[in-house]
Motif scaffolding. Structure first.
Motif, PDB file in Angstrom:
ATOM      1  N   GLN A 110       0.831  -1.207   0.000  1.00  0.00           N
ATOM      2  CA  GLN A 110       0.000   0.000   0.000  1.00  0.00           C
ATOM      3  C   GLN A 110       0.867   1.260   0.000  1.00  0.00           C
ATOM      4  O   GLN A 110       0.579   2.229  -0.718  1.00  0.00           O
ATOM      5  CB  GLN A 110      -0.911  -0.027   1.234  1.00  0.00           C
ATOM      6  N   LEU A 111       1.925   1.235   0.778  1.00  0.00           N
ATOM      7  CA  LEU A 111       2.856   2.363   0.812  1.00  0.00           C
ATOM      8  C   LEU A 111       3.450   2.597  -0.572  1.00  0.00           C
ATOM      9  O   LEU A 111       3.580   3.739  -1.027  1.00  0.00           O
ATOM     10  CB  LEU A 111       3.973   2.073   1.822  1.00  0.00           C
ATOM     11  N   ALA A 112       3.780   1.514  -1.256  1.00  0.00           N
ATOM     12  CA  ALA A 112       4.382   1.627  -2.584  1.00  0.00           C
ATOM     13  C   ALA A 112       3.410   2.229  -3.594  1.00  0.00           C
ATOM     14  O   ALA A 112       3.789   3.070  -4.417  1.00  0.00           O
ATOM     15  CB  ALA A 112       4.859   0.253  -3.061  1.00  0.00           C
ATOM     16  N   VAL A 113       2.152   1.826  -3.560  1.00  0.00           N
ATOM     17  CA  VAL A 113       1.151   2.375  -4.480  1.00  0.00           C
ATOM     18  C   VAL A 113       0.991   3.875  -4.234  1.00  0.00           C
ATOM     19  O   VAL A 113       0.954   4.671  -5.186  1.00  0.00           O
ATOM     20  CB  VAL A 113      -0.201   1.649  -4.326  1.00  0.00           C
ATOM     21  N   ALA A 114       0.895   4.275  -2.968  1.00  0.00           N
ATOM     22  CA  ALA A 114       0.777   5.704  -2.655  1.00  0.00           C
ATOM     23  C   ALA A 114       1.977   6.473  -3.202  1.00  0.00           C
ATOM     24  O   ALA A 114       1.837   7.582  -3.735  1.00  0.00           O
ATOM     25  CB  ALA A 114       0.664   5.903  -1.143  1.00  0.00           C
ATOM     26  N   ASN A 115       3.142   5.873  -3.107  1.00  0.00           N
ATOM     27  CA  ASN A 115       4.338   6.574  -3.559  1.00  0.00           C
ATOM     28  C   ASN A 115       4.460   6.659  -5.068  1.00  0.00           C
ATOM     29  O   ASN A 115       5.079   7.602  -5.580  1.00  0.00           O
ATOM     30  CB  ASN A 115       5.586   5.928  -2.947  1.00  0.00           C
ATOM     31  N   VAL A 116       3.881   5.730  -5.790  1.00  0.00           N
ATOM     32  CA  VAL A 116       3.867   5.863  -7.246  1.00  0.00           C
ATOM     33  C   VAL A 116       3.129   7.147  -7.636  1.00  0.00           C
ATOM     34  O   VAL A 116       3.579   7.913  -8.499  1.00  0.00           O
ATOM     35  CB  VAL A 116       3.220   4.642  -7.919  1.00  0.00           C
ATOM     36  N   THR A 119      -0.794   5.689   3.551  1.00  0.00           N
ATOM     37  CA  THR A 119      -0.960   6.935   2.804  1.00  0.00           C
ATOM     38  C   THR A 119      -0.354   8.112   3.556  1.00  0.00           C
ATOM     39  O   THR A 119       0.359   8.948   2.981  1.00  0.00           O
ATOM     40  CB  THR A 119      -2.445   7.200   2.533  1.00  0.00           C
ATOM     41  N   LYS A 120      -0.628   8.180   4.839  1.00  0.00           N
ATOM     42  CA  LYS A 120      -0.063   9.260   5.657  1.00  0.00           C
ATOM     43  C   LYS A 120       1.463   9.190   5.663  1.00  0.00           C
ATOM     44  O   LYS A 120       2.151  10.214   5.520  1.00  0.00           O
ATOM     45  CB  LYS A 120      -0.596   9.167   7.088  1.00  0.00           C
ATOM     46  N   LYS A 133       7.956   8.823   3.551  1.00  0.00           N
ATOM     47  CA  LYS A 133       8.459   7.450   3.606  1.00  0.00           C
ATOM     48  C   LYS A 133       8.238   6.804   2.238  1.00  0.00           C
ATOM     49  O   LYS A 133       7.101   6.624   1.818  1.00  0.00           O
ATOM     50  CB  LYS A 133       7.744   6.661   4.695  1.00  0.00           C
ATOM     51  N   ASN A 134       9.306   6.457   1.565  1.00  0.00           N
ATOM     52  CA  ASN A 134       9.204   5.988   0.181  1.00  0.00           C
ATOM     53  C   ASN A 134       9.995   4.693  -0.001  1.00  0.00           C
ATOM     54  O   ASN A 134      11.219   4.690   0.101  1.00  0.00           O
ATOM     55  CB  ASN A 134       9.730   7.060  -0.777  1.00  0.00           C
ATOM     56  N   ASN A 135       9.289   3.606  -0.250  1.00  0.00           N
ATOM     57  CA  ASN A 135       9.949   2.303  -0.435  1.00  0.00           C
ATOM     58  C   ASN A 135      10.094   1.922  -1.900  1.00  0.00           C
ATOM     59  O   ASN A 135      10.536   0.814  -2.212  1.00  0.00           O
ATOM     60  CB  ASN A 135       9.192   1.201   0.324  1.00  0.00           C
ATOM     61  N   VAL A 136       9.716   2.826  -2.813  1.00  0.00           N
ATOM     62  CA  VAL A 136       9.874   2.566  -4.247  1.00  0.00           C
ATOM     63  C   VAL A 136      10.359   3.844  -4.938  1.00  0.00           C
ATOM     64  O   VAL A 136       9.724   4.358  -5.858  1.00  0.00           O
ATOM     65  CB  VAL A 136       8.568   2.052  -4.903  1.00  0.00           C
TER      66      VAL A 136
END
Length: 332
Positions: free
Chosen positions: A238-244, A289-290, A296-299
Motif C-alpha cells: 500500500q505504501l508503494a502504491v501511494a508513492n507511485v 498513505t499518511k 516514507k518511500n519504499n519505491v
C-alpha cells in the motif's frame, strides 16, 4: 572520529539521540540498519551522572544514534507509543508535543510538520533516532568527549520571566533575539510574555525545514485510490502504491497534483467508473498513505505499478522494475 560541540546558549547541537521502547521501521530502514554499527566502550553522562541504556550507541554515516526512553523520562518528558499509528509521542517539559513515526522522515512538532535529515530505525525493539533531534526537542545540550568516548547530555532549565529576568535578559544570555524566543514559545508578540511565564530557549534546528504541506482532501483521495488498488495487499504494498502517485506528482512528465495524477489518463479506471468515490480506506491504507505523504518511500523513482498476470505487452516489458511487492511490480 566524531567530535560534537555546541553552544550551551543556543540551539542544542549536533549529535543524535533516540527514543526507545517503541517500534518503528525507517524509510530506507533496511539501508539504515545495514549501515549502522555499534559504538563500543562509550559512556553516557546525564546531568553529571552516568546512566545505563541497556543498548549500545550506534553510528550511521557519521551520525550518532541511541535508544533513549530513559533519557526522555530523566529530562522530564513523557513518552507513549501509539501501536495503531506506529508513532512515538513525546510531551516535553516545555509542553511541546513531538511525534516521530514508523521510519518516517517527518516530525510533527506542535501540529506542524518538519523534515528530518536522518530517519529513526528499529533494532532489537529499540527505536534509534539522531541524538541531536531528541536532545533539541527535550531541551538539552550535548557534548561528545572524543578522548574519553563519552556522550554528555545536560538538561537546560526553562527560563522564568520576572522583573530581574526579562525577555531581553533571557534572549541576550542565550544568544537569541527576542523575536526568536517569542516565536519558539508560540507567542505572537513580546507583549504577550508576562512575569511568571516559563520560556523554552533551545530552538530545534529542524524548525527551519518545514515539510511540504498536504490537505485533508488530498490525503483522503490518495487513500481511496490506494484502497481500491491495493487494499488487500500488505502495508508495504500500500505504501508503494501511494508513492507511485507521489513520485508522479514530482515528475515533469505527469500532472503536478495528486488529483490530476489520479484522474488523468487511463491507468486508474476506478477514478472514472465510480469505484473510487465509494472506496472506504482501511486502517492500514490510511497509515500507509499518511506515511507516504510524510516522505516514507519504499519505491524511489517508480512511476508505474502493475500486476504481471494482467498487464502484458511491450510497454510493460520495457520498464525497469524497482520492486515486487505482493501482486504488484513497481517500475520506472
Amino acid at each position: 572520529m566524531l567530535k560534537l560541540t555546541m553552544k550551551v546558549s543556543r540551539i542544542c547541537v549536533l549529535a543524535m539521540l533516540v527514543i526507545s521502547l517503541l517500534t518503528v521501521v525507517p524509510f530506507s530502514a533496511s539501508a539504515a540498519v545495514k549501515d549502522s554499527r555499534e559504538v563500543e566502550n562509550t559512556r553516557v553522562i546525564l546531568d553529571g551522572s552516568p546512566i545505563e541504556l541497556g543498548s549500545p550507541l550506534h553510528m550511521v554515516n557519521g551520525r550518532m544514534f541511541m535508544p533513549a526512553g530513559l533519557v526522555a523520562k530523566a529530562l522530564s518528558a513523557s513518552v507513549t507509543w501509539d501501536a495503531d499509528a506506529q508513532e512515538a509521542i513525546f510531551i516535553t517539559k516545555s509542553d511541546d508535543e513531538v511525534i516521530l513515526g514508523d521510519g518516517v522522515p517527518t516530525v510533527y512538532f506542535n501540529d506542524q510538520r518538519y523534515v528530518l535529515d536522518a530517519v529513526p530505525y528499529l533494532i532489537d525493539g529499540r527505536l534509534y533516532v539522531p541524538v541531536r533531534y531528541v536532545a533539541e526537542f527535550l531541551h538539552a545540550d550535548i557534548h561528545w568527549n572524543d578522548e574519553e568516548q563519552t556522550l554528555m547530555i545536560t538538561s537546560v532549565p526553562l527560563e522564568t520571566v520576572s522583573d530581574d529576568n526579562t525577555l531581553a535578559d533571557i534572549s541576550a544570555r542565550h544568544g537569541l533575539s527576542q523575536a526568536q524566543v517569542v516565536k519558539r514559545n508560540g507567542f505572537s508578540s513580546k507583549e504577550s510574555i508576562k512575569n511568571g511565564m516559563k520560556l523554552a530557549v533551545i530552538i530545534p534546528s529542524v524548525l527551519e525545514n518545514k515539510a511540504k504541506p498536504f490537505t485533508e482532501s488530498e490525503y483522503q483521495l490518495l487513500a481511496k485510490l490506494v484502497q481500491v488498488e491495493s487494499g488487500y495487499e500488505s502495508y508495504e504494498g500500500q505504501l508503494a502504491v501511494a508513492n507511485v502517485i507521489l513520485n508522479r506528482v514530482e515528475h515533469p512528465s505527469f500532472p503536478s497534483t495528486i488529483k490530476d495524477v489520479i484522474y488523468s489518463g487511463k491507468q486508474f479506471p476506478p477514478a472514472h467508473n465510480g469505484l473510487l468515490d465509494r472506496s472506504k480506506p482501511n486502517a492500514s491504507v490510511l497509515k500507509a498513505t499518511k506515511d507516504a505523504l510524510n516522505g516514507k518511500n519504499n519505491v524511489e523513482g517508480a512511476l508505474y505499478f502493475f500486476n504481471p498476470r494482467y498487464s502484458k505487452g511491450s510497454f510493460w516489458d520495457s520498464l525497469s522494475v524497482v520492486a515486487t511487492i505482493g501482486n504488484h511490480r513497481f517500475a520506472k
